[in-house]
Design a protein around this motif. Structure first.
Motif: not given
Length: 430
Positions: A127, A129-130, A186-187, A189-191
């Motif tokens: 995390n 990374d974001w 975030v997860l 949205r991104e994954r």
């Protein structure tokens, strides 16, 4: 492909569900297709420990049912520390220590989940990374404004610390809930992550993520927690009788010590742990538990639990090493073993080195008992020998004049010296 993707009933039957949000909707989502899900692990040490295994075993079971696991290493949140389930604030880690810990966790998670290419291939993310580069003002504006202080204070993890006047709760820890909630958003949205799993002490943080996603117009998310691992006295599992943690790193807790930890769990909790951690079908486990209840002195549940969880964490080789050590520690011989089998045990039961020349000439057993530390003096050694309490290999020594020679080696280089029923020492010839 598994017969059903909806593994919720089986998780419940195995005692792996404490709380779940929108159970029927989550079950329908499982049945409809792949539900990516995540569990987070803050890198507070170079290794995970037994307490971390519950969310990981849930992820592995979900993966086997066709759902993609995402393992999150908290390179950012690890710099703060989660107050959930704690009475005091964690020590803050410097970046070098954190980086070392992150690397250790990455390696372990890579062995516990399946990262090979496939329809439910596991992913490993950090995390940091974001969160790297996100400013304090930006975070307050984009995230903080959506969750009220009243909402956060109603969570058990926050309220219990606020009520403790001695320790209290720092603003740093208070902010942790928002950070974990943002991880979930975030997860998603991104994954395409739809579910977060964790121990029951994470319920407040997980539901905060569900709420934050709703507030920012994100996906409808789910949460699921498992009961914490507790021993028969109600205390958290994961520490030995001497207070040492049971780590997943074989350099910190040997496979033998890990195996023995589960062999020695209380009868009252062994069946439940077997259902949680064994990947065998429930029907097979029910047969083992029934046989266990007929004669609990055999510790059947404990032995099968120790085998299955050691195999998962340390692999077939780690299990083999643990079983070899167990056999030796409980009176077995070195027959059919080789040096490679005993090398890992040298640090476990102690090892004294001698030269081949010494063994060729013969070392008096009295001298060897003192030299290995099994006896503190020659007088003690002679008394023990007189009581028949010494064995070389699997042969009981009957006299004080006995010498130990090359003929006593049980493998190419090792022999086993026993004092009484519980004290052992490997002797290695160089």
């Amino acid at each position: 492909m598994p017969a059903t993707r909806n593994i919720l009933p089986e998780l419940e039957a195995r005692g792996l569900v404490a709380d779940v949000s929108n159970r029927e909707e989550l079950g329908a989502a499982f049945e409809a297709g792949n539900v990516p899900h995540y569990a987070g692990h803050d890198p507070t040490a170079t290794s995970l420990h037994v307490g971390h295994l519950i969310p990981i075993v849930i992820q592995r079971r979900l993966q086997l049912a066709g759902h993609t696991p995402i393992a999150v290493v908290g390179g950012a949140t690890g710099m703060i520390g989660d107050p959930s389930g704690r009475s005091t604030e964690r020590n803050l880690l410097d970046r070098d220590t954190l980086a070392k810990n992150v690397a250790g966790l990455r390696a372990q998670l890579g062995r516990l989940l399946d990262f090979e290419p496939g329809p439910a291939q596991a992913a490993l993310v950090n995390n940091a990374d974001w969160f790297e580069g996100v400013g304090f003002i930006d975070f307050l504006r984009d995230v903080g404004k959506h969750i009220t202080v009243n909402y956060m204070m109603a969570k058990d993890s926050v309220r219990s610390r606020l009520e403790d006047r001695d320790s209290g709760l720092s603003y740093t820890e208070f902010s942790y809930m928002l950070l974990q909630a943002w991880d979930f958003v975030v997860l998603s949205r991104e994954r395409a992550c739809r579910l977060q799993v964790g121990g029951s002490d994470q319920w407040g943080n997980i539901t905060a993520g569900i709420e934050l996603s709703r507030k920012v117009g994100g996906a409808h998310l789910f949460g699921m927690t498992a009961p914490l691992l507790l021993d028969a006295s109600g205390q958290k599992m994961g520490k030995t009788s001497t207070g040492e943690r049971v780590w997943l790193d074989p350099e910190l807790t040997t496979p033998y010590a890990f195996f023995q930890y589960f062999v020695n769990v209380d009868d009252a909790i062994a069946p439940g742990l077997l259902k949680k951690f064994s990947f065998r079908p429930l029907a097979e486990l029910d047969e083992i538990i029934a046989a266990h209840d007929v004669d609990r002195a055999r510790r059947l549940c404990q032995r099968e639990l120790a085998k299955d969880i050691t195999r998962w964490v340390h692999g077939e080789e780690g299990l083999r090493r643990a079983e070899v050590a167990t056999r030796l520690m409980f009176g077995g011989s070195l027959a059919e073993l080789r040096d490679a089998d005993l090398e890992p045990l040298a640090g476990e039961i102690g090892c004294t080195e001698v030269t081949r020349g010494e063994l060729e000439a013969g070392i008096g057993v009295v001298d060897l008992l003192v030299r290995t530390g099994l006896c503190s003096s020659k007088g003690e050694a002679r008394r023990l020998l007189g009581q028949g309490g010494v064995s070389v290999g699997d042969q009981r020594v009957s006299g004080v004049d006995r010498t130990v020679t090359l003929a006593d080696l049980g493998t190419e280089s090792f022999l086993l010296l026993r004092s009484g029923k519980k004290h052992y020492r490997l002797v290695r010839a160089r």
